[in-house]
Design a protein around this motif. Structure first.
Motif, PDB file in Angstrom:
ATOM      1  N   VAL A 193     -26.405 -25.812  10.949  1.00 29.42           N
ATOM      2  CA  VAL A 193     -26.314 -27.220  11.313  1.00 29.42           C
ATOM      3  C   VAL A 193     -25.997 -27.370  12.795  1.00 29.42           C
ATOM      4  O   VAL A 193     -25.369 -26.511  13.403  1.00 29.42           O
ATOM      5  CB  VAL A 193     -25.247 -27.971  10.472  1.00 29.42           C
ATOM      6  CG1 VAL A 193     -25.626 -27.960   9.010  1.00 29.42           C
ATOM      7  CG2 VAL A 193     -23.877 -27.368  10.670  1.00 29.42           C
ATOM      8  N   ALA A 194     -26.458 -28.498  13.357  1.00 32.51           N
ATOM      9  CA  ALA A 194     -26.183 -28.827  14.755  1.00 32.51           C
ATOM     10  C   ALA A 194     -26.167 -30.342  14.892  1.00 32.51           C
ATOM     11  O   ALA A 194     -26.861 -31.047  14.164  1.00 32.51           O
ATOM     12  CB  ALA A 194     -27.248 -28.228  15.665  1.00 32.51           C
ATOM     13  N   GLU A 195     -25.365 -30.829  15.842  1.00 28.32           N
ATOM     14  CA  GLU A 195     -25.292 -32.265  16.109  1.00 28.32           C
ATOM     15  C   GLU A 195     -25.233 -32.498  17.615  1.00 28.32           C
ATOM     16  O   GLU A 195     -24.744 -31.654  18.363  1.00 28.32           O
ATOM     17  CB  GLU A 195     -24.067 -32.887  15.449  1.00 28.32           C
ATOM     18  CG  GLU A 195     -24.124 -32.842  13.941  1.00 28.32           C
ATOM     19  CD  GLU A 195     -22.959 -33.539  13.276  1.00 28.32           C
ATOM     20  OE1 GLU A 195     -21.929 -33.784  13.946  1.00 28.32           O
ATOM     21  OE2 GLU A 195     -23.081 -33.844  12.082  1.00 28.32           O
ATOM     22  N   ALA A 196     -25.739 -33.659  18.032  1.00 25.73           N
ATOM     23  CA  ALA A 196     -25.707 -34.037  19.451  1.00 25.73           C
ATOM     24  C   ALA A 196     -25.803 -35.546  19.554  1.00 25.73           C
ATOM     25  O   ALA A 196     -26.136 -36.230  18.593  1.00 25.73           O
ATOM     26  CB  ALA A 196     -26.859 -33.379  20.210  1.00 25.73           C
TER      27      ALA A 196
ATOM     28  N   ASN B 168     -28.909 -49.104  26.251  1.00 28.84           N
ATOM     29  CA  ASN B 168     -27.773 -49.634  25.481  1.00 28.84           C
ATOM     30  C   ASN B 168     -27.652 -49.038  24.085  1.00 28.84           C
ATOM     31  O   ASN B 168     -26.816 -49.486  23.305  1.00 28.84           O
ATOM     32  CB  ASN B 168     -27.899 -51.160  25.352  1.00 28.84           C
ATOM     33  CG  ASN B 168     -27.779 -51.852  26.688  1.00 28.84           C
ATOM     34  OD1 ASN B 168     -26.987 -51.459  27.525  1.00 28.84           O
ATOM     35  ND2 ASN B 168     -28.586 -52.876  26.888  1.00 28.84           N
ATOM     36  N   ASP B 169     -28.496 -48.073  23.759  1.00 33.47           N
ATOM     37  CA  ASP B 169     -28.526 -47.517  22.406  1.00 33.47           C
ATOM     38  C   ASP B 169     -27.932 -46.113  22.379  1.00 33.47           C
ATOM     39  O   ASP B 169     -28.094 -45.331  23.322  1.00 33.47           O
ATOM     40  CB  ASP B 169     -29.961 -47.465  21.881  1.00 33.47           C
ATOM     41  CG  ASP B 169     -30.610 -48.833  21.852  1.00 33.47           C
ATOM     42  OD1 ASP B 169     -29.900 -49.823  21.574  1.00 33.47           O
ATOM     43  OD2 ASP B 169     -31.819 -48.917  22.118  1.00 33.47           O
ATOM     44  N   LEU B 170     -27.261 -45.796  21.272  1.00 30.52           N
ATOM     45  CA  LEU B 170     -26.670 -44.479  21.072  1.00 30.52           C
ATOM     46  C   LEU B 170     -27.375 -43.815  19.897  1.00 30.52           C
ATOM     47  O   LEU B 170     -27.485 -44.399  18.816  1.00 30.52           O
ATOM     48  CB  LEU B 170     -25.171 -44.599  20.774  1.00 30.52           C
ATOM     49  CG  LEU B 170     -24.453 -43.310  20.385  1.00 30.52           C
ATOM     50  CD1 LEU B 170     -24.490 -42.289  21.524  1.00 30.52           C
ATOM     51  CD2 LEU B 170     -23.019 -43.609  19.974  1.00 30.52           C
ATOM     52  N   TYR B 171     -27.871 -42.599  20.122  1.00 26.75           N
ATOM     53  CA  TYR B 171     -28.502 -41.799  19.082  1.00 26.75           C
ATOM     54  C   TYR B 171     -27.562 -40.653  18.736  1.00 26.75           C
ATOM     55  O   TYR B 171     -27.248 -39.831  19.596  1.00 26.75           O
ATOM     56  CB  TYR B 171     -29.835 -41.217  19.577  1.00 26.75           C
ATOM     57  CG  TYR B 171     -30.929 -42.231  19.722  1.00 26.75           C
ATOM     58  CD1 TYR B 171     -31.959 -42.290  18.795  1.00 26.75           C
ATOM     59  CD2 TYR B 171     -30.944 -43.136  20.777  1.00 26.75           C
ATOM     60  CE1 TYR B 171     -32.979 -43.228  18.917  1.00 26.75           C
ATOM     61  CE2 TYR B 171     -31.950 -44.082  20.906  1.00 26.75           C
ATOM     62  CZ  TYR B 171     -32.962 -44.117  19.976  1.00 26.75           C
ATOM     63  OH  TYR B 171     -33.964 -45.041  20.096  1.00 26.75           O
ATOM     64  N   LEU B 172     -27.100 -40.602  17.489  1.00 23.99           N
ATOM     65  CA  LEU B 172     -26.323 -39.484  16.970  1.00 23.99           C
ATOM     66  C   LEU B 172     -27.289 -38.681  16.111  1.00 23.99           C
ATOM     67  O   LEU B 172     -27.752 -39.166  15.079  1.00 23.99           O
ATOM     68  CB  LEU B 172     -25.135 -39.970  16.149  1.00 23.99           C
ATOM     69  CG  LEU B 172     -24.141 -40.851  16.915  1.00 23.99           C
ATOM     70  CD1 LEU B 172     -23.104 -41.425  15.967  1.00 23.99           C
ATOM     71  CD2 LEU B 172     -23.484 -40.058  18.024  1.00 23.99           C
ATOM     72  N   SER B 173     -27.620 -37.485  16.564  1.00 22.03           N
ATOM     73  CA  SER B 173     -28.659 -36.695  15.918  1.00 22.03           C
ATOM     74  C   SER B 173     -28.072 -35.458  15.260  1.00 22.03           C
ATOM     75  O   SER B 173     -27.129 -34.866  15.769  1.00 22.03           O
ATOM     76  CB  SER B 173     -29.704 -36.258  16.947  1.00 22.03           C
ATOM     77  OG  SER B 173     -30.296 -37.395  17.547  1.00 22.03           O
ATOM     78  N   GLY B 174     -28.650 -35.082  14.128  1.00 22.93           N
ATOM     79  CA  GLY B 174     -28.231 -33.882  13.435  1.00 22.93           C
ATOM     80  C   GLY B 174     -29.416 -33.150  12.857  1.00 22.93           C
ATOM     81  O   GLY B 174     -30.392 -33.764  12.420  1.00 22.93           O
ATOM     82  N   TYR B 175     -29.351 -31.823  12.898  1.00 21.67           N
ATOM     83  CA  TYR B 175     -30.360 -30.959  12.290  1.00 21.67           C
ATOM     84  C   TYR B 175     -29.668 -30.114  11.234  1.00 21.67           C
ATOM     85  O   TYR B 175     -28.563 -29.622  11.460  1.00 21.67           O
ATOM     86  CB  TYR B 175     -30.953 -30.003  13.321  1.00 21.67           C
ATOM     87  CG  TYR B 175     -31.960 -30.597  14.269  1.00 21.67           C
ATOM     88  CD1 TYR B 175     -33.290 -30.182  14.238  1.00 21.67           C
ATOM     89  CD2 TYR B 175     -31.597 -31.530  15.219  1.00 21.67           C
ATOM     90  CE1 TYR B 175     -34.222 -30.710  15.126  1.00 21.67           C
ATOM     91  CE2 TYR B 175     -32.519 -32.056  16.111  1.00 21.67           C
ATOM     92  CZ  TYR B 175     -33.827 -31.641  16.058  1.00 21.67           C
ATOM     93  OH  TYR B 175     -34.739 -32.159  16.933  1.00 21.67           O
ATOM     94  N   THR B 176     -30.334 -29.943  10.107  1.00 21.91           N
ATOM     95  CA  THR B 176     -29.884 -29.011   9.080  1.00 21.91           C
ATOM     96  C   THR B 176     -31.063 -28.105   8.744  1.00 21.91           C
ATOM     97  O   THR B 176     -32.113 -28.583   8.308  1.00 21.91           O
ATOM     98  CB  THR B 176     -29.426 -29.744   7.806  1.00 21.91           C
ATOM     99  OG1 THR B 176     -28.364 -30.640   8.141  1.00 21.91           O
ATOM    100  CG2 THR B 176     -28.941 -28.757   6.753  1.00 21.91           C
ATOM    101  N   VAL B 177     -30.901 -26.807   8.991  1.00 14.61           N
ATOM    102  CA  VAL B 177     -31.913 -25.813   8.642  1.00 14.61           C
ATOM    103  C   VAL B 177     -31.434 -25.140   7.370  1.00 14.61           C
ATOM    104  O   VAL B 177     -30.362 -24.536   7.343  1.00 14.61           O
ATOM    105  CB  VAL B 177     -32.113 -24.777   9.771  1.00 14.61           C
ATOM    106  CG1 VAL B 177     -33.148 -23.736   9.356  1.00 14.61           C
ATOM    107  CG2 VAL B 177     -32.540 -25.470  11.066  1.00 14.61           C
ATOM    108  N   ARG B 178     -32.218 -25.292   6.316  1.00 12.13           N
ATOM    109  CA  ARG B 178     -31.810 -24.801   4.999  1.00 12.13           C
ATOM    110  C   ARG B 178     -32.253 -23.357   4.781  1.00 12.13           C
ATOM    111  O   ARG B 178     -33.220 -22.894   5.392  1.00 12.13           O
ATOM    112  CB  ARG B 178     -32.392 -25.708   3.918  1.00 12.13           C
ATOM    113  CG  ARG B 178     -31.856 -27.125   4.054  1.00 12.13           C
ATOM    114  CD  ARG B 178     -32.176 -27.959   2.838  1.00 12.13           C
ATOM    115  NE  ARG B 178     -31.605 -29.281   2.996  1.00 12.13           N
ATOM    116  CZ  ARG B 178     -32.316 -30.374   3.238  1.00 12.13           C
ATOM    117  NH1 ARG B 178     -33.624 -30.309   3.347  1.00 12.13           N
ATOM    118  NH2 ARG B 178     -31.710 -31.539   3.369  1.00 12.13           N
ATOM    119  N   ALA B 179     -31.563 -22.701   3.879  1.00 13.83           N
ATOM    120  CA  ALA B 179     -31.859 -21.300   3.558  1.00 13.83           C
ATOM    121  C   ALA B 179     -33.284 -21.119   3.040  1.00 13.83           C
ATOM    122  O   ALA B 179     -33.885 -20.064   3.233  1.00 13.83           O
ATOM    123  CB  ALA B 179     -30.849 -20.774   2.539  1.00 13.83           C
TER     124      ALA B 179
END
Length: 141
Positions: free
Chosen positions: A92-95, A101-112
């Protein structure tokens, strides 16, 4: 194999934007050189009101130790940098990224199992939604 190398190739994608629409399409990560890949997607976006639009998007992914940076293909400005950590069998990773004026909270999940999910929570004066995209390795490539 690292996370960057695991992305290379062809994918099917399903995107959900609750209350706004859904998209089904295809994506491809193509090496430009040993450290850089072009991401291209296309598909049909079905809006909640019944309208269907053809959608295309592209980014440039740059290999980083334990992850990658994602740049906008047209400007090469950095969208986000992801560093992956183990979470059970997943990576997992987040950034975060501020766009005017916009906020992007992004996340990746790489599954097994090799699939991965990308999630963008978007907040701003005119925006408040989550974009969730699930990628499965294409059977025909």
């Amino acid at each position: 194999m690292g996370v960057f190398e695991g992305l290379l190739g062809d994918w099917s994608l399903e995107r959900e934007i609750p209350g706004r629409g859904r998209m089904k399409g295809r994506a491809r990560f193509t090496l430009l050189d040993a450290e850089t890949a072009l991401y291209e997607e296309s598909g049909e976006l079905c809006l909640e009101g019944g309208q269907t639009l053809h959608s295309r998007q592209s980014y440039v992914y740059e290999k980083r130790e334990d992850g990658f940076a994602v740049r906008f293909a047209d400007t090469r400005e950095i969208f986000h940098v992801m560093w992956f950590l183990a979470s059970g069998d997943d990576l997992v990773a987040e950034a975060r990224h501020v766009c005017v004026n916009d906020l992007y909270l992004s996340g990746y999940t790489v599954r097994a199992d090799g699939s991965f999910e990308v999630r963008h929570q978007v907040r701003g004066p005119q925006k408040d939604y989550v974009i969730r995209t699930l990628y499965q390795r294409s059977q025909a490539g």
